[in-house]
Design a protein around this motif. Structure first.
Motif, PDB file in Angstrom:
ATOM      1  N   GLY A 118      39.784  22.329 -16.795  1.00 41.55           N
ATOM      2  CA  GLY A 118      40.492  21.958 -15.762  1.00 41.55           C
ATOM      3  C   GLY A 118      40.342  22.662 -14.652  1.00 41.55           C
ATOM      4  N   PHE A 119      40.507  24.077 -14.648  1.00 38.92           N
ATOM      5  CA  PHE A 119      40.275  24.931 -13.722  1.00 38.92           C
ATOM      6  C   PHE A 119      38.695  25.030 -13.458  1.00 38.92           C
ATOM      7  N   ARG A 120      37.942  25.018 -14.324  1.00 40.94           N
ATOM      8  CA  ARG A 120      36.480  24.987 -14.273  1.00 40.94           C
ATOM      9  C   ARG A 120      36.017  23.671 -13.390  1.00 40.94           C
ATOM     10  N   VAL A 121      36.447  22.566 -13.619  1.00 34.11           N
ATOM     11  CA  VAL A 121      36.040  21.334 -13.097  1.00 34.11           C
ATOM     12  C   VAL A 121      36.394  21.409 -11.434  1.00 34.11           C
ATOM     13  N   ARG A 122      37.727  21.793 -11.198  1.00 35.42           N
ATOM     14  CA  ARG A 122      38.072  22.068  -9.780  1.00 35.42           C
ATOM     15  C   ARG A 122      37.561  23.188  -8.965  1.00 35.42           C
ATOM     16  N   ALA A 123      37.117  24.210  -9.880  1.00 29.29           N
ATOM     17  CA  ALA A 123      36.350  25.172  -8.972  1.00 29.29           C
ATOM     18  C   ALA A 123      34.852  24.882  -9.111  1.00 29.29           C
ATOM     19  N   ALA A 124      34.297  24.073  -9.613  1.00 28.32           N
ATOM     20  CA  ALA A 124      32.991  23.665  -9.547  1.00 28.32           C
ATOM     21  C   ALA A 124      33.131  22.519  -8.253  1.00 28.32           C
ATOM     22  N   GLY A 125      33.814  21.701  -8.378  1.00 28.19           N
ATOM     23  CA  GLY A 125      34.240  20.844  -7.220  1.00 28.19           C
ATOM     24  C   GLY A 125      34.340  21.295  -6.053  1.00 28.19           C
ATOM     25  N   GLY A 126      35.077  22.581  -5.861  1.00 28.07           N
ATOM     26  CA  GLY A 126      35.316  23.117  -4.723  1.00 28.07           C
ATOM     27  C   GLY A 126      33.862  23.944  -4.155  1.00 28.07           C
ATOM     28  N   VAL A 127      33.026  24.654  -5.021  1.00 25.48           N
ATOM     29  CA  VAL A 127      31.997  25.244  -4.880  1.00 25.48           C
ATOM     30  C   VAL A 127      30.945  24.104  -4.225  1.00 25.48           C
ATOM     31  N   LEU A 128      30.623  22.777  -4.874  1.00 25.60           N
ATOM     32  CA  LEU A 128      29.962  21.764  -4.721  1.00 25.60           C
ATOM     33  C   LEU A 128      30.218  21.330  -3.464  1.00 25.60           C
ATOM     34  N   LEU A 129      31.686  21.133  -3.006  1.00 22.68           N
ATOM     35  CA  LEU A 129      32.170  20.517  -1.961  1.00 22.68           C
ATOM     36  C   LEU A 129      31.761  21.485  -0.525  1.00 22.68           C
ATOM     37  N   VAL A 130      32.031  22.679  -0.779  1.00 19.81           N
ATOM     38  CA  VAL A 130      31.465  23.779   0.400  1.00 19.81           C
ATOM     39  C   VAL A 130      30.121  23.724   0.610  1.00 19.81           C
ATOM     40  N   ALA A 131      29.113  23.501  -0.542  1.00 17.91           N
ATOM     41  CA  ALA A 131      27.781  23.596  -0.437  1.00 17.91           C
ATOM     42  C   ALA A 131      27.202  22.312   0.337  1.00 17.91           C
ATOM     43  N   HIS A 132      27.972  21.221  -0.223  1.00 16.10           N
ATOM     44  CA  HIS A 132      27.400  19.838   0.461  1.00 16.10           C
ATOM     45  C   HIS A 132      28.009  19.804   1.882  1.00 16.10           C
ATOM     46  N   LEU A 133      28.942  20.268   2.229  1.00 10.63           N
ATOM     47  CA  LEU A 133      29.481  20.186   3.783  1.00 10.63           C
ATOM     48  C   LEU A 133      28.552  21.303   4.485  1.00 10.63           C
ATOM     49  N   ALA A 134      27.989  22.413   4.055  1.00  7.43           N
ATOM     50  CA  ALA A 134      27.301  23.264   4.776  1.00  7.43           C
ATOM     51  C   ALA A 134      25.860  22.585   4.931  1.00  7.43           C
ATOM     52  N   LEU A 135      25.436  21.945   3.925  1.00  5.77           N
ATOM     53  CA  LEU A 135      24.135  21.105   4.159  1.00  5.77           C
ATOM     54  C   LEU A 135      24.381  19.849   5.239  1.00  5.77           C
TER      55      LEU A 135
ATOM     56  N   ALA B 110      26.543  19.920   7.624  1.00  3.69           N
ATOM     57  CA  ALA B 110      26.650  20.457   8.832  1.00  3.69           C
ATOM     58  C   ALA B 110      25.183  21.077   9.501  1.00  3.69           C
ATOM     59  N   TRP B 111      24.365  21.685   8.486  1.00  2.00           N
ATOM     60  CA  TRP B 111      22.973  21.911   9.114  1.00  2.00           C
ATOM     61  C   TRP B 111      22.135  20.872   9.569  1.00  2.00           C
ATOM     62  N   ILE B 112      22.328  19.599   8.784  1.00  2.00           N
ATOM     63  CA  ILE B 112      21.506  18.524   8.909  1.00  2.00           C
ATOM     64  C   ILE B 112      22.032  17.749  10.515  1.00  2.00           C
ATOM     65  N   THR B 113      23.304  17.925  10.480  1.00  2.00           N
ATOM     66  CA  THR B 113      23.771  16.848  11.835  1.00  2.00           C
ATOM     67  C   THR B 113      24.352  17.846  13.028  1.00  2.00           C
ATOM     68  N   LEU B 114      24.286  18.880  12.961  1.00  2.82           N
ATOM     69  CA  LEU B 114      24.744  19.725  14.061  1.00  2.82           C
ATOM     70  C   LEU B 114      23.492  20.767  14.543  1.00  2.82           C
ATOM     71  N   ARG B 115      22.354  20.392  14.065  1.00  6.26           N
ATOM     72  CA  ARG B 115      21.468  21.403  14.682  1.00  6.26           C
ATOM     73  C   ARG B 115      20.577  20.842  15.853  1.00  6.26           C
ATOM     74  N   PRO B 116      20.497  21.489  16.877  1.00  2.92           N
ATOM     75  CA  PRO B 116      19.816  20.957  17.948  1.00  2.92           C
ATOM     76  C   PRO B 116      18.349  20.407  17.742  1.00  2.92           C
ATOM     77  N   LEU B 117      17.977  19.437  18.285  1.00  2.00           N
ATOM     78  CA  LEU B 117      16.845  18.767  18.033  1.00  2.00           C
ATOM     79  C   LEU B 117      15.886  18.733  19.383  1.00  2.00           C
TER      80      LEU B 117
END
Length: 183
Positions: free
Chosen positions: A12-29, A31-38
């Motif tokens: 259960g800890f591994r699932v939550r930890a993996a979910g947290g890491v993947l969530l942070v990575a997805h949110l960073a992606l 942010a990069w897609i939507t908030l960079r100047p065009l």
């Protein structure tokens, strides 16, 4: 002490930890897609009327509309799976979990749209919030209930196996028959 309804144990800890890491990575992606100047020659006006942008995309024709609408649906769709995964609960009300996940996705989408007001080349679009929320709901409904049911079955199977493996050398706990009070 274990949280009530959590998947428990190191798995259960591994699932939550993996979910947290993947969530942070997805949110960073995201942010990069939507908030960079065009760097664009012109910018359309902000769309504050619900469904106006969706109607305009549909008027473009099949391939272009599918690309525009699919992009809006897919941008935050992984949150529908990652948010419950990071939460790590196996026993939760399906309707409450769906509402909580979609609300979090819609609020995140609203935050992105508000941040885009200060980014050159990015335009606020209310339909993006709607499409993102629908994408989160669809991903959640497609994956989370079946995954939770499977994980619950695995946990029950492990519990039954653990009960069967109890140490037989100990034997059963002796019981003392009740003796009535003498007259």
């Amino acid at each position: 002490m274990q949280r009530q309804g959590s998947s428990g144990g190191s798995a259960g800890f591994r699932v939550r930890a993996a979910g947290g890491v993947l969530l942070v990575a997805h949110l960073a992606l995201v942010a990069w897609i939507t908030l960079r100047p065009l760097d664009v020659p012109w910018v359309s006006a902000a769309n504050l009327r619900p469904f106006a942008g969706i109607r305009a995309d549909l008027a473009l024709g099949w391939p272009q509309a599918a690309r525009c609408l699919g992009g809006g649906l897919a941008l935050l769709a992984p949150l529908g799976v990652l948010l419950p995964m990071a939460g790590g609960r196996l026993t939760v009300s399906p309707l409450a979990d769906l509402a909580r996940t979609v609300t979090a996705g819609a609020l995140l989408s609203l935050g992105i749209e508000l941040l885009q007001t200060g980014v050159p080349g990015q335009v606020v679009d209310i339909d993006s919030i709607l499409l993102n929320a629908v994408g989160v709901a669809v991903a959640h409904l497609a994956v989370v209930p079946a995954a939770r049911a499977r994980l619950r079955r695995r946990a029950e199977t492990r519990e039954r196996a653990a009960l069967r493996r109890e140490d037989p050398s100990q034997g059963r706990t002796p019981t003392i028959p009740r003796v009535g009070i003498a007259p």
